[in-house]
Design a protein around this motif. Structure first.
Motif, PDB file in Angstrom:
ATOM      1  N   PRO A 163       6.012   1.004  11.541  1.00  0.00           N
ATOM      2  CA  PRO A 163       5.387   2.408  11.324  1.00  0.00           C
ATOM      3  C   PRO A 163       5.217   3.014  12.698  1.00  0.00           C
ATOM      4  CG  PRO A 163       3.757   0.446  11.552  1.00  0.00           C
ATOM      5  CD  PRO A 163       4.813  -0.058  11.649  1.00  0.00           C
ATOM      6  N   PRO A 164       5.246   4.300  12.579  1.00  0.00           N
ATOM      7  CA  PRO A 164       5.186   5.378  13.641  1.00  0.00           C
ATOM      8  C   PRO A 164       4.043   5.082  14.598  1.00  0.00           C
ATOM      9  CG  PRO A 164       5.155   6.703  11.501  1.00  0.00           C
ATOM     10  CD  PRO A 164       5.118   5.299  11.275  1.00  0.00           C
ATOM     11  N   ILE A 165       4.016   5.246  15.686  1.00  0.00           N
ATOM     12  CA  ILE A 165       2.996   5.307  16.632  1.00  0.00           C
ATOM     13  C   ILE A 165       1.990   6.287  16.397  1.00  0.00           C
ATOM     14  CG2 ILE A 165       2.182   4.874  19.084  1.00  0.00           C
ATOM     15  CD1 ILE A 165       4.259   2.621  18.172  1.00  0.00           C
ATOM     16  N   SER A 204       0.951  -1.186   0.172  1.00  0.00           N
ATOM     17  CA  SER A 204       0.026  -0.012   0.033  1.00  0.00           C
ATOM     18  C   SER A 204       0.846   1.279  -0.097  1.00  0.00           C
ATOM     19  CB  SER A 204      -0.882   0.027   1.152  1.00  0.00           C
ATOM     20  OG  SER A 204      -1.877  -1.082   1.196  1.00  0.00           O
ATOM     21  N   LEU A 205       0.503   2.303  -0.125  1.00  0.00           N
ATOM     22  CA  LEU A 205       1.221   3.718  -0.270  1.00  0.00           C
ATOM     23  C   LEU A 205       0.382   4.851   0.208  1.00  0.00           C
ATOM     24  CD1 LEU A 205       3.414   4.983  -2.894  1.00  0.00           C
ATOM     25  CD2 LEU A 205       1.585   6.295  -2.374  1.00  0.00           C
ATOM     26  N   VAL A 206       1.084   5.645   1.021  1.00  0.00           N
ATOM     27  CA  VAL A 206       0.591   6.940   1.762  1.00  0.00           C
ATOM     28  C   VAL A 206       1.548   8.056   0.871  1.00  0.00           C
ATOM     29  CG1 VAL A 206       0.382   8.318   3.628  1.00  0.00           C
ATOM     30  CG2 VAL A 206       0.053   5.855   3.802  1.00  0.00           C
ATOM     31  N   LYS A 207       0.660   8.870   0.175  1.00  0.00           N
ATOM     32  CA  LYS A 207       1.343   9.979  -0.360  1.00  0.00           C
ATOM     33  C   LYS A 207       0.793  11.303   0.439  1.00  0.00           C
ATOM     34  CE  LYS A 207       2.322  12.419  -4.681  1.00  0.00           C
ATOM     35  NZ  LYS A 207       3.512  12.999  -4.185  1.00  0.00           N
ATOM     36  N   HIS A 208       1.878  11.929   0.731  1.00  0.00           N
ATOM     37  CA  HIS A 208       1.546  13.270   1.215  1.00  0.00           C
ATOM     38  C   HIS A 208       1.309  14.525  -0.059  1.00  0.00           C
ATOM     39  CE1 HIS A 208       2.087  17.292   3.355  1.00  0.00           C
ATOM     40  NE2 HIS A 208       1.197  16.724   4.072  1.00  0.00           N
ATOM     41  N   ALA A 242      -2.381   8.533   8.979  1.00  0.00           N
ATOM     42  CA  ALA A 242      -2.645   8.208   7.835  1.00  0.00           C
ATOM     43  C   ALA A 242      -2.457   6.382   7.567  1.00  0.00           C
ATOM     44  CB  ALA A 242      -1.903   8.792   6.842  1.00  0.00           C
ATOM     45  N   ILE A 243      -1.555   5.925   8.186  1.00  0.00           N
ATOM     46  CA  ILE A 243      -1.091   4.467   7.983  1.00  0.00           C
ATOM     47  C   ILE A 243      -2.218   3.484   8.861  1.00  0.00           C
ATOM     48  CG2 ILE A 243       0.665   2.649   8.590  1.00  0.00           C
ATOM     49  CD1 ILE A 243       2.831   5.059   8.397  1.00  0.00           C
ATOM     50  N   ASP A 244      -2.579   4.173  10.073  1.00  0.00           N
ATOM     51  CA  ASP A 244      -3.577   3.486  10.796  1.00  0.00           C
ATOM     52  C   ASP A 244      -4.891   3.170   9.961  1.00  0.00           C
ATOM     53  OD1 ASP A 244      -4.124   2.122  13.218  1.00  0.00           O
ATOM     54  OD2 ASP A 244      -5.552   3.954  13.707  1.00  0.00           O
ATOM     55  N   ARG A 245      -5.122   4.278   9.023  1.00  0.00           N
ATOM     56  CA  ARG A 245      -6.544   4.004   8.066  1.00  0.00           C
ATOM     57  C   ARG A 245      -6.314   3.130   7.009  1.00  0.00           C
ATOM     58  NH1 ARG A 245      -6.784   8.388  11.150  1.00  0.00           N
ATOM     59  NH2 ARG A 245      -8.608   9.473  11.351  1.00  0.00           N
ATOM     60  N   LEU A 246      -5.113   2.674   6.875  1.00  0.00           N
ATOM     61  CA  LEU A 246      -4.997   1.572   5.604  1.00  0.00           C
ATOM     62  C   LEU A 246      -5.504  -0.072   6.082  1.00  0.00           C
ATOM     63  CD1 LEU A 246      -1.557   2.624   4.279  1.00  0.00           C
ATOM     64  CD2 LEU A 246      -3.748   2.895   3.388  1.00  0.00           C
ATOM     65  N   ALA A 247      -5.774  -0.706   5.251  1.00  0.00           N
ATOM     66  CA  ALA A 247      -6.024  -1.995   5.361  1.00  0.00           C
ATOM     67  C   ALA A 247      -4.610  -2.838   5.702  1.00  0.00           C
ATOM     68  CB  ALA A 247      -6.801  -2.923   4.276  1.00  0.00           C
ATOM     69  N   PRO A 248      -4.700  -3.717   6.541  1.00  0.00           N
ATOM     70  CA  PRO A 248      -3.638  -4.487   6.715  1.00  0.00           C
ATOM     71  C   PRO A 248      -2.829  -5.032   5.207  1.00  0.00           C
ATOM     72  CG  PRO A 248      -5.088  -5.296   8.061  1.00  0.00           C
ATOM     73  CD  PRO A 248      -5.851  -4.553   7.301  1.00  0.00           C
ATOM     74  N   CYS A 249      -1.436  -4.926   5.258  1.00  0.00           N
ATOM     75  CA  CYS A 249      -0.568  -5.148   4.374  1.00  0.00           C
ATOM     76  C   CYS A 249       0.925  -5.542   4.832  1.00  0.00           C
ATOM     77  CB  CYS A 249      -0.608  -4.114   3.070  1.00  0.00           C
ATOM     78  SG  CYS A 249       0.199  -2.673   3.709  1.00  0.00           S
ATOM     79  N   ASP A 250       1.731  -5.980   3.950  1.00  0.00           N
ATOM     80  CA  ASP A 250       2.860  -6.058   4.308  1.00  0.00           C
ATOM     81  C   ASP A 250       3.900  -5.106   4.375  1.00  0.00           C
ATOM     82  OD1 ASP A 250       2.513  -9.044   4.345  1.00  0.00           O
ATOM     83  OD2 ASP A 250       3.014  -9.315   2.188  1.00  0.00           O
TER      84      ASP A 250
END
Length: 170
Positions: free
Chosen positions: A166-168, A33-37, A87-95
């Motif tokens: 990931p960050p907390i 998955s990807l998070v882009k700011h 933002a990461i916390d809103r993603l579905a689980p992935c590797d």
């Protein structure tokens, strides 16, 4: 989930490199998955469409769903911007979550550097940069691992080996 980021000046080729890395990682059975700011206002919706009209009428969230994808649009309406952790916390689980655009994040990162951009390296000032991908690896004086921009398979292996936690969520 593990995370790995990409840092570099505008025009260095971050998006293009990430676009080339994703199929390599997916081909190794890594779910990505990807998070882009975005540093500017953006809209994934289309003016005049039902979902756009519902958001403009005041909905906080609109979810559009079809047989091939869904998208959630959330209006902040003066609430604070999401942190990277949120933002990461809103993603579905992935590797693996790839991160683009959070230059200051305390996560392992690959710096993308092109001589033609004419900007200095970021890594002397960012201890979280763990390697550099460049158009001129033979001319780059650094103790960090260096990759040619075409060494996609090697970079994918490095990323899998060096991705961090990931960050907390704050």
């Amino acid at each position: 989930m593990r995370v790995f980021g990409f840092a570099g000046w505008s025009g260095s080729g971050k998006t293009t490199l990430i676009e080339r890395l994703i199929p390599e990682l997916v081909g190794r059975n890594v779910t990505v998955s990807l998070v882009k700011h975005a540093h500017h206002e953006f809209d994934v919706d289309q003016r005049g469409k039902d979902s756009w009209r519902h958001r403009n009428a005041g909905c906080t969230e609109v979810l559009v769903s079809s047989s091939v994808r869904y998208a959630v649009m959330h209006e902040l309406r003066d609430a604070p911007e999401l942190t990277l952790a949120q933002a990461i916390d809103r993603l579905a689980p992935c590797d693996l979550v790839l991160i683009e655009g959070y230059k200051g994040a305390a996560i392992p990162k690959l710096e993308i550097h092109r001589e033609t951009v004419g900007k200095a390296l970021l890594h002397p000032d960012d201890s979280h940069i763990v390697a550099i991908a460049t158009d001129a690896p033979e001319r780059l004086a650094t103790a960090l691992p260096k990759f040619s921009l075409d060494a996609v398979a090697e970079m994918a292996s490095f990323i899998v080996d060096h991705a961090g936690r990931p960050p907390i969520v704050d």
